[in-house]
Design a protein around this motif. Sequence first.
Motif, PDB file in Angstrom:
ATOM      1  N   UNK A   1     -20.171   3.759 -15.809  1.00  0.00           N
ATOM      2  CA  UNK A   1     -20.369   5.172 -15.471  1.00  0.00           C
ATOM      3  C   UNK A   1     -19.129   5.685 -14.728  1.00  0.00           C
ATOM      4  N   UNK A   2     -18.653   6.903 -15.075  1.00  0.00           N
ATOM      5  CA  UNK A   2     -17.428   7.397 -14.432  1.00  0.00           C
ATOM      6  C   UNK A   2     -17.517   7.419 -12.910  1.00  0.00           C
ATOM      7  N   UNK A   3     -18.708   7.715 -12.367  1.00  0.00           N
ATOM      8  CA  UNK A   3     -18.833   7.775 -10.898  1.00  0.00           C
ATOM      9  C   UNK A   3     -18.576   6.412 -10.258  1.00  0.00           C
ATOM     10  N   UNK A   4     -19.039   5.338 -10.949  1.00  0.00           N
ATOM     11  CA  UNK A   4     -18.820   3.978 -10.433  1.00  0.00           C
ATOM     12  C   UNK A   4     -17.313   3.689 -10.431  1.00  0.00           C
ATOM     13  N   UNK A   5     -16.660   4.091 -11.542  1.00  0.00           N
ATOM     14  CA  UNK A   5     -15.218   3.852 -11.631  1.00  0.00           C
ATOM     15  C   UNK A   5     -14.479   4.622 -10.530  1.00  0.00           C
ATOM     16  N   UNK A   6     -14.910   5.849 -10.253  1.00  0.00           N
ATOM     17  CA  UNK A   6     -14.263   6.642  -9.204  1.00  0.00           C
ATOM     18  C   UNK A   6     -14.484   5.974  -7.836  1.00  0.00           C
ATOM     19  N   UNK A   7     -15.729   5.455  -7.607  1.00  0.00           N
ATOM     20  CA  UNK A   7     -16.021   4.781  -6.330  1.00  0.00           C
ATOM     21  C   UNK A   7     -15.096   3.577  -6.153  1.00  0.00           C
ATOM     22  N   UNK A   8     -14.919   2.804  -7.257  1.00  0.00           N
ATOM     23  CA  UNK A   8     -14.018   1.644  -7.178  1.00  0.00           C
ATOM     24  C   UNK A   8     -12.574   2.075  -6.919  1.00  0.00           C
ATOM     25  N   UNK A   9     -12.195   3.211  -7.517  1.00  0.00           N
ATOM     26  CA  UNK A   9     -10.832   3.706  -7.316  1.00  0.00           C
ATOM     27  C   UNK A   9     -10.603   4.039  -5.837  1.00  0.00           C
ATOM     28  N   UNK A  10     -11.605   4.699  -5.236  1.00  0.00           N
ATOM     29  CA  UNK A  10     -11.476   5.063  -3.814  1.00  0.00           C
ATOM     30  C   UNK A  10     -11.424   3.800  -2.934  1.00  0.00           C
ATOM     31  N   UNK A  11     -12.325   2.829  -3.252  1.00  0.00           N
ATOM     32  CA  UNK A  11     -12.336   1.576  -2.478  1.00  0.00           C
ATOM     33  C   UNK A  11     -10.972   0.891  -2.605  1.00  0.00           C
ATOM     34  N   UNK A  12     -10.427   0.918  -3.813  1.00  0.00           N
ATOM     35  CA  UNK A  12      -9.120   0.290  -4.058  1.00  0.00           C
ATOM     36  C   UNK A  12      -8.030   0.951  -3.223  1.00  0.00           C
ATOM     37  N   UNK A  13      -8.092   2.312  -3.153  1.00  0.00           N
ATOM     38  CA  UNK A  13      -7.075   3.036  -2.383  1.00  0.00           C
ATOM     39  C   UNK A  13      -7.176   2.680  -0.895  1.00  0.00           C
ATOM     40  N   UNK A  14      -8.428   2.551  -0.403  1.00  0.00           N
ATOM     41  CA  UNK A  14      -8.616   2.169   1.013  1.00  0.00           C
ATOM     42  C   UNK A  14      -8.066   0.761   1.258  1.00  0.00           C
ATOM     43  N   UNK A  15      -8.395  -0.151   0.331  1.00  0.00           N
ATOM     44  CA  UNK A  15      -7.884  -1.537   0.486  1.00  0.00           C
ATOM     45  C   UNK A  15      -6.354  -1.557   0.459  1.00  0.00           C
ATOM     46  N   UNK A  16      -5.783  -0.754  -0.450  1.00  0.00           N
ATOM     47  CA  UNK A  16      -4.308  -0.703  -0.521  1.00  0.00           C
ATOM     48  C   UNK A  16      -3.723  -0.245   0.809  1.00  0.00           C
ATOM     49  N   UNK A  17      -4.363   0.784   1.415  1.00  0.00           N
ATOM     50  CA  UNK A  17      -3.851   1.269   2.709  1.00  0.00           C
ATOM     51  C   UNK A  17      -3.952   0.173   3.759  1.00  0.00           C
ATOM     52  N   UNK A  18      -5.084  -0.576   3.731  1.00  0.00           N
ATOM     53  CA  UNK A  18      -5.223  -1.684   4.689  1.00  0.00           C
ATOM     54  C   UNK A  18      -4.127  -2.725   4.466  1.00  0.00           C
ATOM     55  N   UNK A  19      -3.814  -2.963   3.189  1.00  0.00           N
ATOM     56  CA  UNK A  19      -2.760  -3.940   2.855  1.00  0.00           C
ATOM     57  C   UNK A  19      -1.415  -3.502   3.417  1.00  0.00           C
ATOM     58  N   UNK A  20      -1.146  -2.166   3.310  1.00  0.00           N
ATOM     59  CA  UNK A  20       0.123  -1.657   3.851  1.00  0.00           C
ATOM     60  C   UNK A  20       0.146  -1.852   5.366  1.00  0.00           C
ATOM     61  N   UNK A  21      -1.002  -1.554   6.023  1.00  0.00           N
ATOM     62  CA  UNK A  21      -1.089  -1.789   7.478  1.00  0.00           C
ATOM     63  C   UNK A  21      -0.830  -3.267   7.779  1.00  0.00           C
ATOM     64  N   UNK A  22      -1.394  -4.147   6.907  1.00  0.00           N
ATOM     65  CA  UNK A  22      -1.214  -5.597   7.079  1.00  0.00           C
ATOM     66  C   UNK A  22       0.258  -5.974   7.032  1.00  0.00           C
ATOM     67  N   UNK A  23       1.013  -5.314   6.124  1.00  0.00           N
ATOM     68  CA  UNK A  23       2.455  -5.616   6.024  1.00  0.00           C
ATOM     69  C   UNK A  23       3.151  -5.305   7.342  1.00  0.00           C
ATOM     70  N   UNK A  24       2.790  -4.135   7.922  1.00  0.00           N
ATOM     71  CA  UNK A  24       3.404  -3.761   9.209  1.00  0.00           C
ATOM     72  C   UNK A  24       2.965  -4.698  10.320  1.00  0.00           C
ATOM     73  N   UNK A  25       1.661  -5.062  10.287  1.00  0.00           N
ATOM     74  CA  UNK A  25       1.125  -5.943  11.329  1.00  0.00           C
ATOM     75  C   UNK A  25       1.843  -7.302  11.294  1.00  0.00           C
ATOM     76  N   UNK A  26       2.141  -7.773  10.067  1.00  0.00           N
ATOM     77  CA  UNK A  26       2.842  -9.059   9.940  1.00  0.00           C
ATOM     78  C   UNK A  26       4.209  -8.978  10.614  1.00  0.00           C
ATOM     79  N   UNK A  27       4.887  -7.804  10.420  1.00  0.00           N
ATOM     80  CA  UNK A  27       6.195  -7.613  11.080  1.00  0.00           C
ATOM     81  C   UNK A  27       6.035  -7.592  12.596  1.00  0.00           C
ATOM     82  N   UNK A  28       4.994  -6.864  13.063  1.00  0.00           N
ATOM     83  CA  UNK A  28       4.760  -6.780  14.508  1.00  0.00           C
ATOM     84  C   UNK A  28       4.508  -8.178  15.069  1.00  0.00           C
ATOM     85  N   UNK A  29       3.688  -8.973  14.352  1.00  0.00           N
ATOM     86  CA  UNK A  29       3.395 -10.341  14.787  1.00  0.00           C
ATOM     87  C   UNK A  29       4.671 -11.162  14.915  1.00  0.00           C
ATOM     88  N   UNK A  30       5.535 -11.034  13.887  1.00  0.00           N
ATOM     89  CA  UNK A  30       6.776 -11.811  13.902  1.00  0.00           C
ATOM     90  C   UNK A  30       7.623 -11.430  15.119  1.00  0.00           C
TER      91      UNK A  30
END
Length: 310
Positions: free
Chosen positions: A263-292
């Motif tokens: 269903x298109x709505x399910x696909x859109x929900x997954x797209x939004x979840x994916x975008x949130x996870x991607x943002x968390x991943x970007x934060x993770x990249x910065x956090x790794x630098x901060x840790x170092x």
Amino acid sequence: MKTLDLIIPCYNEAQVLPLLMNALGSVRAGLGGYDCRLIFVDDGSSDETLPLIKGFAAADSAVRYLSFSRNFGKEAAMLAGLRASSAEIVGILDADLQHSPALLPEMLAALEEGYDVAAAKRTDRSGENKLKSRLSDRFYRISNRLTDVQLDPGAQDFRVMRRAVADALLSMPEHHRFTKGLFAYVGFRTKWFPHENAERAAGETKWNLKKLADYAFDGILAFSDRLLRLPLILGALCCCGSLLALLVQLIVRLCGAAVAAVHPLVAVAFLLAGLILLSLGVLGLYLARVLAEVRSRPQYIVRESNLNAR
Ligand code: UDP
Ligand code: MG
């Protein structure tokens, strides 16, 4: 004569300390070329460990000690011992005679040969709890996959090293220390000594499942930031999957068919979840630098140079 400090972390080791002193006594008698001190670190013992050590110190000026205000763990005890040591050669060994002092002369000979570190490596796991062996094997497999420093499953904390190696270990001021990993991280030329797993001479192991689990996490988190990048991969998978589903949906609609699998709505929900996870991943990249940056490990460690010669 070279100076040698042997660091011995002790936590409730009253039963075994007299046996250790005996064993060390005969080894020290054979170490003519070394001015040897024993640095006992009492890790907040609640038994007779400290009075016993004080007794040794009263009888022998080469015995030094420091005693913690409470139990801080073996890693803290080893760090305190390293900080207290000023010798040209520094050794670390457990109090329970599982690290046989009889191996010390051979280890010191390896340093004379030109090695920087002489380290013991367990050849078997006899006498060890089966569950502990299994969990420990699993930990090394996961850790070696996740981290850049490769740990040898048999490597022990029983080591003798040159001053430069001790200084390199001390140049890493991190709080959550994992000395096995730090040894691998600092490098240097190491000679390995096969060492049979001996049973504890007396007393009981101080490790329980929780302490071991904490130790394993410290090991992985101290040397790997891959877990911080996990959301990036999950996010990318979610986004790609949902975009593909939407595309299929569109094509199916254009071809005039009734409904697609997702269903298109399910696909859109997954797209939004994916975008949130991607943002968390970007934060993770910065956090790794901060840790170092916060860990402030040295960018490099010099083994030798002639820059100070004029
Ligand atoms: N130890 C310590 N603090 C602790 C736990 C252990 O200083 O909180 C010392 C202990 O006295 C011994 C060494 O670390 O000299 C190794 O501990 P143990 O023999 O209990 O560990 P195992 O050999 O079972 O892994
Ligand atoms: Mg032990």
